[in-house]
Design a protein around this motif. Structure first.
Motif, PDB file in Angstrom:
ATOM      1  N   MET A  38       0.833  -1.205   0.000  1.00  0.00           N
ATOM      2  CA  MET A  38       0.000   0.000   0.000  1.00  0.00           C
ATOM      3  C   MET A  38       0.868   1.256   0.000  1.00  0.00           C
ATOM      4  N   ILE A  39       2.012   1.168   0.683  1.00  0.00           N
ATOM      5  CA  ILE A  39       2.941   2.298   0.722  1.00  0.00           C
ATOM      6  C   ILE A  39       3.854   2.297  -0.494  1.00  0.00           C
ATOM      7  N   PRO A 105       2.799   8.642   7.086  1.00  0.00           N
ATOM      8  CA  PRO A 105       1.765   9.648   6.833  1.00  0.00           C
ATOM      9  C   PRO A 105       2.172  11.070   7.219  1.00  0.00           C
ATOM     10  N   TRP A 106       3.115  11.189   8.161  1.00  0.00           N
ATOM     11  CA  TRP A 106       3.550  12.508   8.621  1.00  0.00           C
ATOM     12  C   TRP A 106       4.678  13.083   7.767  1.00  0.00           C
ATOM     13  N   ALA A 107       5.325  12.261   6.959  1.00  0.00           N
ATOM     14  CA  ALA A 107       6.547  12.686   6.267  1.00  0.00           C
ATOM     15  C   ALA A 107       6.242  13.734   5.193  1.00  0.00           C
ATOM     16  N   ILE A 113      11.178  10.635   5.003  1.00  0.00           N
ATOM     17  CA  ILE A 113      10.936   9.395   4.264  1.00  0.00           C
ATOM     18  C   ILE A 113      12.088   8.425   4.482  1.00  0.00           C
ATOM     19  N   VAL A 114      13.318   8.942   4.452  1.00  0.00           N
ATOM     20  CA  VAL A 114      14.494   8.094   4.684  1.00  0.00           C
ATOM     21  C   VAL A 114      14.419   7.452   6.068  1.00  0.00           C
ATOM     22  N   LEU A 115      13.995   8.232   7.085  1.00  0.00           N
ATOM     23  CA  LEU A 115      13.870   7.689   8.442  1.00  0.00           C
ATOM     24  C   LEU A 115      12.854   6.550   8.485  1.00  0.00           C
ATOM     25  N   ALA A 116      11.685   6.771   7.880  1.00  0.00           N
ATOM     26  CA  ALA A 116      10.648   5.739   7.885  1.00  0.00           C
ATOM     27  C   ALA A 116      11.109   4.494   7.132  1.00  0.00           C
ATOM     28  N   GLY A 175      -7.206  10.845  -4.132  1.00  0.00           N
ATOM     29  CA  GLY A 175      -5.774  10.957  -4.362  1.00  0.00           C
ATOM     30  C   GLY A 175      -4.967  11.425  -3.172  1.00  0.00           C
ATOM     31  N   ASP A 176      -5.517  11.316  -1.965  1.00  0.00           N
ATOM     32  CA  ASP A 176      -4.804  11.765  -0.757  1.00  0.00           C
ATOM     33  C   ASP A 176      -3.843  10.657  -0.301  1.00  0.00           C
ATOM     34  N   ILE A 177      -2.601  10.717  -0.749  1.00  0.00           N
ATOM     35  CA  ILE A 177      -1.635   9.642  -0.476  1.00  0.00           C
ATOM     36  C   ILE A 177      -1.342   9.487   1.014  1.00  0.00           C
ATOM     37  N   PRO A 178      -1.116  10.574   1.801  1.00  0.00           N
ATOM     38  CA  PRO A 178      -0.862  10.371   3.238  1.00  0.00           C
ATOM     39  C   PRO A 178      -1.990   9.631   3.952  1.00  0.00           C
TER      40      PRO A 178
END
Length: 403
Positions: A38-39, A105-107, A113-116, A175-178
Motif C-alpha cells: 500500500m505504501i 503519513p507525517w513525512a 521518508i528516509v527515516l521511515a 488521491g490523498d496519499i498520506p
C-alpha cells in the motif's frame, strides 16, 4: 519376492503436509506485505510529485534502504543461531516494520521518508533470516521447496491485495496519499497479532554452546552455500527495484491513481507460480527453473524498455512477476538444503547480507542510468546482466542442485 502392503506403498508415496507454522508465517508475511505494498505502490509517485525527488534520488533511497537492512539481516541470522531462538527476533523485526507505518503519513521531506524507510528496512533485515530459519527447521526435507514456495506465494498474495486496496483508497480519498499511508497501519497491526499468538517456536533447535561461537564462524559456510549465494548475487544484480517499474507506468499511459495496478499484475503472476514452482523443484531440481526465471527477466527488461502502450507495459510486468515466481522460493530452499541446522540462521543472514549489497549497487546504478541516459537504459542494461547471469548459471556448479 515378498508382496508389498498396499497401505505401506500408499503411505510412502504421500508427501508430508506443510506444517501449520509455515502457514501462519505465510499469513504474517501476507498481512505485512499488504501494508508494505500500500505504501510502496504510491511512494515513488509521492517522492516524485509531492516531495520533488529525482529518479536518481529515488534510486538512492531504495539502495540506502537495502544497505541499512543488510547490516541487520546478517546479525539477526547469527543471533538466532547463538540463542537457539528465532521467534523473538522475528517479533522485533515485524514490530519495527509496523511502527514505521506511523511515520510515513507525517513525512513531508526527504529525510523523514528516509527515516521511515530505514526503520522499515531494519525491521525487514531483522526478521528475514529468523523467519526463514523457522521455515527450514519445521519443514521435512522432501517438502522444503513447497514450504518456501507456499510462504512466498502467501507473501505475494499480500503484494497482490495491497496495491488493490491502495487503488480503491486513492479513488475514495481523492488521491490523498498520506491518508492511504494511515490505512496501511491496519494490516501491519493484524500481522503482529498473528505472529505473537499463532506462530510457535520450532522444537529441537539448540543454541550454539556459549564461548564456542565466533563471528568469523558465520562466514565459514560450506562451498555449496557460497555457490548459492554467488548465484543469487548474479540474479539480484540483474534485477533492480520495482520502484523503477512503477515510474515506467506513467510513461506507458497510466493515470497516477492506477499505477499500483502494475504491482497487482506483477504479484498475481508471482504468487500464482511460486508455490507450484517450489513443489516442482522438489521433484526435478532448480537448475532448469532458474534458467527459465532469467529468460522471463530478459523478456521483461526488453518489453519495459520499449513499452509505449499500456498493454506492452502490462506484458512486461507479467514477465517480471513470472521471473520472481520462478526464482525467489528456490533460492531459500537451496540455502536450507546446503546448510547444517546449527548455522541456518547465519546462512540466511549471510545470504541476505551479500545479496543486499548487490541490490544496493544495482539500484544506485539504475537510478543513475535513468537520470543520465533515459528511462529505457536501466532496463536494457538489466537485460544484458540477465544474459550474463544465465551464462554464469549454465557454466557454474549449481547445475545439479536440487531444491
Amino acid at each position: 519376492m515378498p508382496e508389498l502392503n498396499p497401505a505401506q506403498t500408499s503411505a510412502a508415496s504421500i508427501q508430508p503436509a506443510i506444517p501449520a507454522t509455515v502457514w501462519m508465517l505465510g499469513i504474517v508475511s501476507l498481512l505485512m506485505d499488504v501494508s508494505s505494498e500500500m505504501i510502496n505502490a504510491l511512494l515513488p509517485l509521492y517522492l516524485a510529485g509531492g516531495i520533488g525527488a529525482s529518479a536518481l534520488g529515488i534510486g538512492f533511497i531504495e539502495g540506502l534502504s537495502v544497505a541499512v537492512a543488510t547490516a541487520t539481516k546478517f546479525l539477526s541470522g547469527v543471533l538466532s543461531d547463538i540463542g537457539g531462538r528465532a521467534k523473538p527476533l522475528a517479533v522485533l523485526g515485524y514490530g519495527l516494520g509496523a511502527l514505521s507505518r506511523l511515520i510515513f503519513p507525517w513525512a513531508v521531506s526527504l529525510d523523514q521518508i528516509v527515516l521511515a524507510k530505514a526503520m522499515d528496512r531494519i525491521g525487514k533485515g531483522i526478521r528475514g533470516a529468523p523467519r526463514d530459519a523457522i521455515v527450514a527447521a519445521v519443514s521435512p526435507p522432501e517438502i522444503r521447496g513447497a514450504s518456501f514456495g507456499l510462504r512466498k506465494s502467501l507473501d505475494t498474495l499480500g503484494g497482490f491485495i495491497g496495491p488493490l486496496v491502495a487503488i480503491g483508497a486513492m479513488i475514495l480519498l481523492a488521491g490523498d496519499i498520506p491518508s492511504v499511508f494511515w490505512l496501511a497501519a491496519i494490516p501491519a497491526g493484524l500481522c503482529m497479532v498473528v505472529l505473537v499468538l499463532f506462530v510457535k517456536e520450532p522444537a529441537g533447535r539448540h543454541p550454539i554452546p556459549r564461548g564456542s561461537f565466533r563471528l568469523a564462524e558465520a562466514f565459514r559456510l560450506n562451498r555449496a552455500v557460497w555457490a548459492v549465494i554467488g548465484l543469487a548475487s548474479i540474479i539480484m544484480l540483474a534485477r533492480f527495484s520495482e520502484a523503477f517499474v512503477l515510474l515506467k507506468a506513467l510513461e506507458a499511459g497510466f493515470m497516477p491513481a492506477w499505477v499500483p495496478l502494475s504491482l497487482v499484475i506483477m504479484h498475481a503472476a508471482y504468487g500464482l507460480t511460486a508455490f507450484p514452482v517450489g513443489r516442482l523443484s522438489d521433484r526435478i531440481g532448480t537448475y532448469g527453473l532458474l534458467l527459465w526465471s532469467l529468460g522471463f527477466l530478459i523478456a521483461a527488461h526488453l518489453m519495459l524498455a520499449f513499452a509505449a502502450t499500456v498493454w506492452a507495459y502490462v506484458l512486461g510486468t507479467v514477465l517480471w512477476g513470472l521471473h520472481m515466481g520462478f526464482s525467489q522460493g528456490l533460492l531459500g530452499a537451496m540455502i536450507a538444503k546446503a546448510t547444517p541446522d546449527v548455522l541456518k540462521g547465519s546462512a540466511f543472514g549471510t545470504f541476505n547480507l551479500v545479496t543486499g549489497a548487490v541490490v544496493l549497487a544495482g539500484n544506485t546504478l539504475a537510478g543513475w542510468l535513468w537520470h543520465s541516459a533515459g528511462s529505457a537504459t536501466p532496463f536494457l542494461v538489466g537485460a544484458g546482466l540477465s544474459i550474463v547471469a544465465m551464462i554464469g548459471i549454465a557454466s557454474g556448479p549449481c547445475r545439479s542442485s536440487r531444491g
